[in-house]
Design a protein around this motif. Structure first.
Motif, short mmCIF file in Angstrom:
data_model
loop_
_atom_site.label_atom_id
_atom_site.label_comp_id
_atom_site.label_asym_id
_atom_site.label_seq_id
_atom_site.Cartn_x
_atom_site.Cartn_y
_atom_site.Cartn_z
N VAL A 72 3.86 -0.89 3.79
CA VAL A 72 3.40 0.48 3.59
C VAL A 72 4.54 1.34 3.08
O VAL A 72 5.59 1.40 3.68
CB VAL A 72 2.87 1.07 4.93
CG1 VAL A 72 2.39 2.50 4.72
CG2 VAL A 72 1.77 0.20 5.50
N ARG A 73 4.33 2.00 1.95
CA ARG A 73 5.34 2.88 1.37
C ARG A 73 4.80 4.30 1.36
O ARG A 73 3.61 4.52 1.11
CB ARG A 73 5.67 2.44 -0.06
CG ARG A 73 6.47 1.14 -0.15
CD ARG A 73 5.54 -0.08 -0.26
NE ARG A 73 4.68 0.00 -1.42
CZ ARG A 73 4.99 -0.54 -2.60
NH1 ARG A 73 6.12 -1.23 -2.74
NH2 ARG A 73 4.18 -0.45 -3.61
N ILE A 74 5.66 5.24 1.60
CA ILE A 74 5.26 6.64 1.72
C ILE A 74 5.83 7.41 0.55
O ILE A 74 6.97 7.21 0.15
CB ILE A 74 5.83 7.23 3.03
CG1 ILE A 74 5.30 6.45 4.23
CG2 ILE A 74 5.53 8.72 3.15
CD1 ILE A 74 3.80 6.42 4.32
N VAL A 94 0.84 -1.19 0.00
CA VAL A 94 0.00 0.00 0.00
C VAL A 94 0.88 1.24 0.00
O VAL A 94 1.76 1.38 0.85
CB VAL A 94 -0.92 0.02 1.24
CG1 VAL A 94 -1.76 1.29 1.26
CG2 VAL A 94 -1.80 -1.22 1.29
N THR A 95 0.65 2.11 -0.98
CA THR A 95 1.39 3.36 -1.05
C THR A 95 0.52 4.51 -0.56
O THR A 95 -0.60 4.70 -1.06
CB THR A 95 1.83 3.63 -2.50
OG1 THR A 95 2.69 2.56 -2.90
CG2 THR A 95 2.57 4.96 -2.61
N ILE A 96 1.02 5.23 0.41
CA ILE A 96 0.29 6.40 0.94
C ILE A 96 1.03 7.65 0.46
O ILE A 96 2.23 7.79 0.70
CB ILE A 96 0.24 6.40 2.47
CG1 ILE A 96 -0.39 5.08 2.99
CG2 ILE A 96 -0.54 7.60 2.99
CD1 ILE A 96 -0.46 4.98 4.52
N MET A 98 -3.14 5.11 -1.82
CA MET A 98 -4.02 5.86 -0.94
C MET A 98 -3.53 7.30 -0.91
O MET A 98 -2.46 7.59 -0.40
CB MET A 98 -3.94 5.25 0.46
CG MET A 98 -4.98 5.75 1.42
SD MET A 98 -4.74 5.04 3.10
CE MET A 98 -5.14 3.32 2.80
N LEU A 99 -4.35 8.20 -1.48
CA LEU A 99 -3.96 9.60 -1.57
C LEU A 99 -4.53 10.37 -0.38
O LEU A 99 -5.64 10.07 0.08
CB LEU A 99 -4.50 10.19 -2.88
CG LEU A 99 -3.99 9.41 -4.09
CD1 LEU A 99 -4.93 9.59 -5.27
CD2 LEU A 99 -2.57 9.83 -4.44
#
Lengths: 292, 292, 292
Positions: free
Chosen positions: C176-178, C150-152, C205-206
């Motif tokens: 989780v990647r930022i 999941v990229t935030i 996820m924006l």
């Protein structure tokens, strides 16, 4: 009937169906709504009577009314009306009653949402439920709308009440006359004066002078307006027998109407408010029944 | 009982009837309201506890509560309170709970509306339901109001709580003593000091210091007020056995009352809040039953 | 489960129980709440979707929802949150849903009130129900949370959504990647770029760019942000098959996400909103059943 957006789209047959059903409800008919429906009232402009009238109509129909504080919502964060509406649809709302400062706010919503939209006033555009209650009150009084002579006095160019009212009254062959300072006339047809229109008006419909709009105009004074364009006690005395006084309210006592006339025997101002609840019940019932 | 406007008009018999019924409701009695009633809470001043207390009382009675946002209503367009009330009456409201900054706001409404008016605080005038819950709490504690010694400390000249309270307590032969800076005394009888009143007070009722009112006064400081007129921990220690601490809240901790005393064993502050719901249920039930 | 304060305290078992129950409710299960419960939504920051979502969830559970206008309450008179909560408890509220600008606003309430507290967003801290609906949407899509990438993207340092989300996703072994400008990274682990994270992200996820926070920064422009850190149409085209787009909304169209992508087939934005109601029903039902 999926939405109520403007009085023109409702059309004469639609109008008569609403008025007939409102009369039944006023007479004690029990509303027929099947399952629980969720509704919210999105008022992006201040309102007491329209909002409260819808609220009471909704409760009498047994709807679940979800509060919405426009002054404390995500529109403050720049969300578009379309995204707000789509969000409320996703949350499970069946219908939204919307008042919005923009003319035809609903043009971005049409065909793009399955939630029912009821226009509770769009900018200087339309105010269809106000017009329905005005028509209801006129028909209740005179038995018909056909051939009535109705004088509308006030700033018609900015008045959604005047515009919706004119559109509807003309559909039924009523004669609408306008009385206002020339600079407030907008695209309305003609400007009469009291001496000309008083003797044969069946109804005089006064509009609220919007102080906030006109106070900057050097020429404007409340007293001057009252004596020239307001319904004074003297003028009310010259109205024809059985003619009535109407006003969508809130009223500026002593400006567009003399203080003593608000509850005069000719006045139907609070009767209009009463009728508004039944008309709105009829609108909501019709739309929600059509969704099941 | 058509309205609840002031504690004086309710009178001692009316007060006792409300307190007795509130005690029954607190004990689990089922409220008796016939048909569905519509009510709205018009708060033209901020409030948490009074407004929420009325809301919960109304829901427990099964009323339909119609929201009203005073900060977003037609009063912004200059509508008079009378016209707002008449409008809500026409819309079908049975009762209105009103808080308003003007003393005796109801004087323009009396005899001119069929909607029931419950005063939830008028300017620096009266706050009858607060007084009823204060009396309820005192009677619950001491079994009677007769002969109680009650000390009220704070800005009594601007306090509707103090005024309603004094009026009611005197009806029942209680002895009311005032403690405040001389310039806050208003038309109250006498000004004591803590040493004089502490030894025999059955209840000490503190009033909220209204910072917004006094912050401009050069002489005022929270610390100074606390040490001279506030209920300090030391003073609470000198209260007589079984004496209680009361406060209508919201509380300024460390100003009129020491932080540690708010939930002290002597404190009835949150008990007062609890009792408020039952007292308001009794008021609304009595008024609405009388309408059927 | 007495309260819902943070996603960490809920823990993986608690999370799964809520997600499972939400799935049952979404599938048509009838909620089980015994007696009437009183609840209020205290939103000290603007909100449309979270507040309305809770409202609808509460109505569907048959709760009595007591209105609370934070902008017109006793907090304006300086009352502490603790005293407000204790007051509402005394009035008879069973549960309070609270959004508050202060991080961990609930730290003064724990163990000191018997009313159930549901955190609807605390400052830059946590937003547990948003995270629950995000997890629900991911699990609904992919059948599991285990091993998801999941990229935030956005201002994670100020985002309670990002923080709750990261905490929860890591519990379930998700990666989780930022992605954000370096100065917005806060205490988050690493900063990728689109080319690196796009090919294998299951979900992007924006986060909403908070104009009100960044408009003063000379370097910030909506166009610049969009081309560098936003999800453009071009980038969405490079997402892997079946990958989805998420956003807690409200959306800034054309800033963090291209206008055309909001209702794109990859987008689950409005599905998230739908799921939010069921997740909140599950939370409230679980907490309230535990009180009886």
């Amino acid at each position: 009937m999926d939405h109520l957006l403007s009085i023109k789209r409702l059309g004469p047959d639609g109008i008569i169906r609403i008025l007939d059903r409102a009369a039944e409800l006023r007479g004690g008919a029990v509303p027929e709504i099947g399952r629980t429906h969720y509704i919210s009232n999105l008022f992006f402009e201040p309102s007491t009577r329209t909002k409260t009238s819808f609220e009471v109509a909704e409760r009498r129909l047994g709807l679940e009314v979800i509060p919405f504080e426009a002054g404390f919502s995500s529109t403050l964060k720049g969300e578009t009306l379309y995204d707000t509406v789509r969000t409320l649809e996703a949350i499970g709302l069946d219908a939204l009653v919307i008042r919005h400062p923009e003319d035809r706010f609903y043009k971005d919503l049409e065909g793009r949402t399955s939630v029912a939209i009821i226009n509770a006033g769009d900018g200087s555009g339309q105010h269809p439920t106000q017009t329905l209650l005005d028509l209801f009150t006129l028909r209740e009084e005179f038995g018909t709308l056909e051939g009535l002579k109705v004088t509308i006095a006030g700033d018609v160019s900015h008045s959604r009440v005047a515009k919706s009212g004119r559109d509807a009254l003309k559909m039924f062959g009523a004669d609408v006359r306008i009385l206002c300072p020339p600079e407030w006339k907008g695209d309305f047809d003609s400007v009469g004066d009291w001496d000309e229109v008083l003797p044969d008006s069946d109804a005089v419909m006064l509009l609220r002078v919007q102080h906030e709009r006109h106070s900057g105009e050097g020429s404007f004074s409340a007293e001057g307006y009252h004596s020239r364009y307001g319904l004074t006690v003297e003028r009310a005395g010259r109205m024809k027998k059985d003619a009535i006084i109407m006003h969508p309210a809130p009223v500026n006592r002593g400006v567009e109407i003399a203080d003593e006339l608000v509850e005069h025997s000719r006045s139907r101002i609070f009767r209009q408010v009463e009728n508004g609840v039944y008309v709105r019940m009829a609108v909501l019932e019709t739309i929600l029944k059509g969704r099941d």
